[in-house]
Design a protein around this motif. Structure first.
Motif, short mmCIF file in Angstrom:
data_model
loop_
_atom_site.label_atom_id
_atom_site.label_comp_id
_atom_site.label_asym_id
_atom_site.label_seq_id
_atom_site.Cartn_x
_atom_site.Cartn_y
_atom_site.Cartn_z
N VAL A 1 0.82 -1.21 0.00
CA VAL A 1 0.00 0.00 0.00
C VAL A 1 0.86 1.27 0.00
O VAL A 1 0.61 2.19 -0.78
CB VAL A 1 -0.96 -0.01 1.21
CG1 VAL A 1 -1.63 1.36 1.38
CG2 VAL A 1 -2.01 -1.09 1.04
N LEU A 2 1.86 1.31 0.87
CA LEU A 2 2.68 2.52 0.96
C LEU A 2 3.51 2.73 -0.31
O LEU A 2 3.64 3.86 -0.78
CB LEU A 2 3.59 2.46 2.18
CG LEU A 2 2.91 2.40 3.54
CD1 LEU A 2 3.91 2.64 4.66
CD2 LEU A 2 1.76 3.40 3.64
N LEU B 1 -6.00 10.34 -1.10
CA LEU B 1 -6.25 10.23 0.33
C LEU B 1 -5.60 8.98 0.92
O LEU B 1 -5.93 7.86 0.54
CB LEU B 1 -7.76 10.18 0.60
CG LEU B 1 -8.21 9.96 2.05
CD1 LEU B 1 -7.76 11.12 2.94
CD2 LEU B 1 -9.72 9.81 2.12
N LEU B 2 -4.68 9.19 1.86
CA LEU B 2 -4.08 8.11 2.64
C LEU B 2 -4.33 8.42 4.11
O LEU B 2 -3.95 9.48 4.61
CB LEU B 2 -2.58 8.00 2.39
CG LEU B 2 -1.85 6.94 3.22
CD1 LEU B 2 -2.28 5.53 2.81
CD2 LEU B 2 -0.33 7.09 3.11
N LYS B 3 -4.98 7.50 4.81
CA LYS B 3 -5.30 7.69 6.21
C LYS B 3 -4.99 6.40 6.96
O LYS B 3 -5.74 5.43 6.88
CB LYS B 3 -6.77 8.05 6.37
CG LYS B 3 -7.21 8.35 7.81
CD LYS B 3 -8.72 8.36 7.92
CE LYS B 3 -9.37 9.41 7.06
NZ LYS B 3 -10.85 9.39 7.19
N ILE B 4 -3.87 6.39 7.67
CA ILE B 4 -3.50 5.24 8.50
C ILE B 4 -4.16 5.44 9.85
O ILE B 4 -3.77 6.31 10.63
CB ILE B 4 -1.98 5.12 8.64
CG1 ILE B 4 -1.32 5.03 7.26
CG2 ILE B 4 -1.62 3.90 9.50
CD1 ILE B 4 -1.79 3.88 6.41
N LYS C 1 5.57 9.18 10.01
CA LYS C 1 6.01 10.33 9.23
C LYS C 1 5.17 10.39 7.96
O LYS C 1 5.14 9.44 7.19
CB LYS C 1 7.50 10.22 8.89
CG LYS C 1 8.41 10.27 10.11
CD LYS C 1 9.88 10.19 9.70
CE LYS C 1 10.77 10.25 10.94
NZ LYS C 1 12.22 10.15 10.57
N ARG C 2 4.50 11.49 7.76
CA ARG C 2 3.61 11.63 6.62
C ARG C 2 4.38 11.51 5.30
O ARG C 2 5.51 11.97 5.17
CB ARG C 2 2.87 12.96 6.68
CG ARG C 2 1.86 13.03 7.82
CD ARG C 2 1.06 14.32 7.80
NE ARG C 2 0.04 14.32 8.84
CZ ARG C 2 -0.78 15.34 9.07
NH1 ARG C 2 -0.68 16.43 8.32
NH2 ARG C 2 -1.68 15.27 10.03
N VAL D 1 -3.10 12.13 5.46
CA VAL D 1 -3.72 12.86 6.58
C VAL D 1 -3.64 12.06 7.88
O VAL D 1 -4.34 12.39 8.85
CB VAL D 1 -5.19 13.20 6.26
CG1 VAL D 1 -5.29 14.07 5.02
CG2 VAL D 1 -6.03 11.93 6.10
N SER D 2 -2.81 11.02 7.92
CA SER D 2 -2.69 10.17 9.11
C SER D 2 -2.29 11.01 10.32
O SER D 2 -1.42 11.87 10.23
CB SER D 2 -1.64 9.08 8.87
OG SER D 2 -1.91 8.37 7.68
N GLU D 3 -2.94 10.73 11.44
CA GLU D 3 -2.66 11.47 12.67
C GLU D 3 -3.02 10.58 13.85
O GLU D 3 -4.13 10.04 13.90
CB GLU D 3 -3.46 12.76 12.70
CG GLU D 3 -3.16 13.66 13.88
CD GLU D 3 -3.89 14.99 13.81
OE1 GLU D 3 -4.18 15.56 14.88
OE2 GLU D 3 -4.18 15.44 12.68
#
Length: 364
Positions: free
Chosen positions: A185-186, A198-201, A209-210, A216-218
């Motif tokens: 995926v990455l 859109l990538l949201k882990i 690290k973005r 938008v992972s946070e």
């Protein structure tokens, strides 16, 4: 001796909720780290909407994940409902029961196909269909990654100890290739995502690290069913736990509804609910491997539905096909809801109900 490098130790110590439940993992981490690193857990919060779909009906206590032996069985048996022999996903089971309750059908008269394919309630379908489906993203992936990442880094004895100490888990997964099912995926995101994608882990931790403007992972920001027990505090996996699982996560569904394609890697086993959730959201699924992303044999009923999707290992050219989206949606409503009753594909290998009686095919 189990954690041979300082980096291994730091990774374990940074692992928030999972390592916190394993005394062995913590003791090894403490002995290894000493003054090098300290365990810092943090609570997770959810930005999901605070209202959920109806949970009317009886939800019996859910069993543990299937053993490897059960996963490999070739026979046909119910996966969902009161006749189920195993539980692949609490979320999918809750949705199946909600769909049944809304339909008014008799659970014990459902066909073998009907109790083997994941069903979703029509109330969820209507809410997803009411979203804005303008395609502002080409690609999206929203889901866990750190869980799988740490699985690959932690030595087997520590991973086994962590797994055994988690409520509802008593199985280990030794297939290294399946552990790596989400690794692509990455790489795909780095090579193909644009700033508008859109990538949201959802289980990103403080070490994340973005990868770019699309990421938008946070930590702790998003609805994360993987960590539902920690978020709700419901270690008994009761009402709070199940209500959290089925809460309508508007951000998640909007992300897929506004994307032409959704990356759908496998998880602990060779499947993910994301595959058919993408179809419901009007997004075309992309997988890398049929073996590791949609290869779980006990889900034969889901694979019996002739959905259209792309397989990277097959060299498929990724072309957005609105006709595929429409065909997939039509099949989803027909076979993964009870809108038209207990219906199965004409070519399905399920010929009889669990009690041996022929299932009635209702018109669409």
């Amino acid at each position: 001796p189990l954690l041979r490098r300082q980096s291994d130790c730091e990774l374990l110590a940074a692992w928030p909720s999972m390592a916190a439940r394993s005394a062995l993992a913590l003791s090894v981490a403490s002995a290894c780290c000493v003054a090098v690193c300290a365990f810092q857990g943090f609570p997770r919060t959810s930005d999901a909407e605070e209202h959920s779909l109806s949970l009317e009906g009886n939800f019996s206590s859910h069993g543990s994940w299937p053993t490897e032996e059960a996963e490999g069985e070739a026979d046909r048996y119910c996966l969902w409902g009161p006749s189920r022999r195993s539980n692949l996903s609490d979320l999918a089971e809750d949705y199946w029961m909600m769909a049944l309750n809304e339909s008014g059908l008799d659970a014990h008269s459902i066909s073998l196909f009907g109790c083997s394919v994941p069903k979703v309630p029509l109330s969820l379908v209507k809410r997803v269909q009411a979203l804005n489906h303008d395609k502002v993203h080409t690609f999206n992936f929203q889901g866990s990654y750190m869980w799988e990442y740490y699985r690959q880094l932690l030595p087997a004895p520590i991973w086994d100890a962590v797994m055994k100490d988690l409520p509802g888990w008593n199985a280990t997964f030794d297939d290294k290739r399946q552990m790596e099912a989400r690794n692509w995926v990455l790489g795909f995101a780095k090579a193909n995502f644009s700033d508008n994608d859109l990538l949201k882990i959802t289980d990103a931790d403080k070490s994340w690290k973005r990868l770019g403007p699309y990421d938008v992972s946070e930590p702790g920001k998003y609805h994360d069913t993987r960590d539902a027990i920690t978020i709700t505090g419901d270690t008994g996996m009761g009402d709070l736990y199940h209500k959290y699982l089925v809460a309508f996560d508007k951000l998640y569904w909007e992300g897929m509804a506004s994307s032409k394609f959704t990356l759908c890697p496998g998880g602990d086993s060779a499947w993910s609910t994301r595959f058919y959730e993408a179809i419901l959201a009007g997004s075309i699924p992309i997988i890398k491997s049929t073996e590791y992303d949609i290869g779980m044999s006990t889900l034969w009923a889901l694979w019996d539905i002739p959905y259209k999707y792309y397989v990277l290992d097959a060299g498929d050219e990724l072309i957005y096909r609105p006709d595929w989206v429409e065909d997939n949606m039509r099949m989803f409503i027909k076979y993964q809801t009870f809108q038209y009753g207990d219906v199965r594909p004409s070519h399905s290998s399920a010929d009889a109900q669990p009690n041996g009686e022929q299932a009635e095919l209702l018109p669409s």
